[in-house]
Design an enzyme around this catalytic site. Structure first.
Site, mmCIF file in Angstrom:
data_model
loop_
_atom_site.group_PDB
_atom_site.id
_atom_site.type_symbol
_atom_site.label_atom_id
_atom_site.label_comp_id
_atom_site.label_asym_id
_atom_site.label_seq_id
_atom_site.Cartn_x
_atom_site.Cartn_y
_atom_site.Cartn_z
ATOM 1 N N GLN A 177 0.864 -1.199 0.000
ATOM 2 C CA GLN A 177 0.000 0.000 0.000
ATOM 3 C C GLN A 177 0.891 1.237 0.000
ATOM 4 O O GLN A 177 1.777 1.373 0.849
ATOM 5 C CB GLN A 177 -0.917 0.025 1.231
ATOM 6 C CG GLN A 177 -1.958 1.145 1.089
ATOM 7 C CD GLN A 177 -2.897 1.295 2.269
ATOM 8 O OE1 GLN A 177 -2.458 1.520 3.385
ATOM 9 N NE2 GLN A 177 -4.193 1.206 2.030
ATOM 10 N N TYR A 193 -6.010 10.750 3.921
ATOM 11 C CA TYR A 193 -4.634 11.106 3.553
ATOM 12 C C TYR A 193 -4.590 11.887 2.227
ATOM 13 O O TYR A 193 -5.631 12.185 1.650
ATOM 14 C CB TYR A 193 -3.760 9.852 3.561
ATOM 15 C CG TYR A 193 -3.742 9.235 4.948
ATOM 16 C CD1 TYR A 193 -3.248 9.959 6.028
ATOM 17 C CD2 TYR A 193 -4.273 7.973 5.194
ATOM 18 C CE1 TYR A 193 -3.268 9.431 7.314
ATOM 19 C CE2 TYR A 193 -4.301 7.438 6.479
ATOM 20 C CZ TYR A 193 -3.793 8.176 7.540
ATOM 21 O OH TYR A 193 -3.830 7.661 8.812
ATOM 22 N N ARG A 215 -7.845 2.326 -3.040
ATOM 23 C CA ARG A 215 -8.723 2.351 -1.865
ATOM 24 C C ARG A 215 -9.321 3.740 -1.664
ATOM 25 O O ARG A 215 -8.628 4.748 -1.860
ATOM 26 C CB ARG A 215 -7.922 1.949 -0.604
ATOM 27 C CG ARG A 215 -8.851 1.640 0.551
ATOM 28 C CD ARG A 215 -8.178 1.013 1.747
ATOM 29 N NE ARG A 215 -9.161 0.180 2.441
ATOM 30 C CZ ARG A 215 -9.072 -0.201 3.699
ATOM 31 N NH1 ARG A 215 -8.039 0.137 4.427
ATOM 32 N NH2 ARG A 215 -10.022 -0.945 4.244
#
Ligand SMILES: Cc1cc2nc3c(=O)[nH]c(=O)nc-3n(C[C@H](O)[C@H](O)[C@H](O)COP(=O)(O)O)c2cc1C
Length: 367
Positions: free
Chosen positions: A100, A172, A224
């Site tokens: 990730q 984020y 995601r």
């Protein structure tokens, strides 16, 4: 009939041996400079071999993107050696290894950044205690962020990973560009919905092209996202339907929703006619596989979630019981360990960082 144990072939050509995926979970086990530790390798090795794929903890693509201490790094070639060990530790018995990759943006502070000011789409503080005002990235710096996601992807390929997941969720930087709360720009990177999608669009296309040019074997690219935000203004389901619609038409291998509970409803929808997962899955309409997540504790939870998704991600259950998948797939659910004692910590490779997190955020799992 349960489909959890069925393989799934992704568009890149990679086949996952089953539909159980280890959810990305930050463990704060890396060295101060982002290199992997032996303890971290053992933690992953223990949880690999049974699931179809392991998605690693978020690893940062730029030093200024570091969100917390002990975070995995992929911002420098020096990380490739340790990342190769990580990919090997995960790739046993056919489990695929997915790194990730992320940038913390404004969700960090100048202490973690050793005196530097955090950066974001705009100079808007996050709505949380002690949040610091970030600096707005310049046009050149935004292009560099995208370049650094591409470089991180090349490092993941060199390290032997089977794929990367772009972490566009959990507030984020990638999400900060899509959010009307954190993105108040009036240039090509911000403004209306389409313009707030520009960064995501450039990033996804850039990473897919990088993979095409650099990977000699099939390589997964996943994305995601978080479906909504609390802030006002903030991302709402309609924004997410646009995002998902756009991303479903790209050569991505999967979309991965981030939810606390796979059965949750929108915070703003009073009708509660369908869960967020159902709404998103309908919008995708079979164009691309969807990974669901959130409080999937039993085989029947997994089967339920698989009605509205093609794969399930498992987080906290794998912290407490690394063998959850084999137990569910071989009808030994009564043997699943749902809580952990202090004495079992070493055996489970739950170091101080992840143990502190478990104590603070999931005390129900500690005996
Ligand atoms: C200790 C911990 C760390 C996490 N770190 C990340 C992360 O690095 N990246 C991410 O996308 N999600 C992260 N999450 C969210 C999980 O991927 C998952 O969505 C969440 O735990 C819900 O799934 P669960 O109910 O199966 O645990 C983290 C969750 C936990 C418990």
């Amino acid at each position: 009939m349960s489909t959890l144990g069925n393989p799934i072939k992704l568009q890149s050509g990679v086949t996952l041996k089953n539909r159980a995926i280890m959810a990305p979970m930050t463990n704060m086990m890396s060295f101060f400079d982002g290199t992997i530790t032996d303890n971290e390798l053992q933690y992953y090795s223990l949880r690999s071999g049974e699931v179809g794929a392991v998605i690693t903890a978020a690893s940062n693509v730029q030093e200024i993107g570091q969100g917390w201490e002990g975070e995995l790094g992929v911002f420098d070639d020096k990380h490739i050696k340790g990342l190769s060990k990580l990919a090997s530790a995960i790739k046993k018995s056919g489990t695929k290894a997915i790194l990730q990759i992320f940038h913390g943006g404004r969700m960090t502070n100048s202490k973690i950044l050793r005196g530097k000011q955090p950066v974001s789409a705009s100079a808007v503080k996050a709505e949380r205690a002690d949040a610091e005002e970030p600096r707005s990235l310049t046009d050149e710096e935004i292009i560099q962020v995208i370049e650094d996601f591409k470089s991180a992807t090349i490092r993941a390929i060199k390290a032997g990973f089977d794929g990367v997941e772009l972490h566009g969720a959990n507030t984020y930087l990638i999400q900060q560009f899509f959010s009307p709360h954190s993105n108040r720009r009036e240039d090509k990177w911000g403004g209306n919905l389409e313009k707030r999608f520009h960064f995501v669009n450039q990033l996804v296309d850039g990473v897919i092209k990088t993979v095409k040019e650099n990977a000699s074997e099939p390589f997964i690219v996943g994305y995601r996202f978080s479906p909504e935000e609390y802030e006002n203004p903030g991302i709402r389901i309609d924004d997410t339907l646009y995002l998902v619609d756009q991303l479903s038409n790209k050569n991505l291998d999967y979309l991965h929703i981030s939810l606390g509970d796979y059965q949750q409803y929108s915070k703003f929808d009073q009708t509660k006619e369908q869960t967020i997962l159902q709404t998103i899955h309908k919008k995708i309409a079979g164009r691309i596989p969807l990974i669901s997540v959130g409080n999937i504790r039993t085989g029947s939870d997994a089967d339920n979630a698989l009605k509205d998704s093609e794969m399930v991600a498992l987080g906290r259950v794998l912290l407490a019981d690394p063998h959850w998948t084999s137990k569910v797939l071989s009808n030994r659910e009564d043997q699943i360990r749902h809580t952990v004692t202090e004495e079992e910590r070493d055996e489970l490779h739950l170091n101080t960082g992840v143990w502190m997190f478990m104590n603070a955020m999931m005390p129900e799992r500690i005996k």
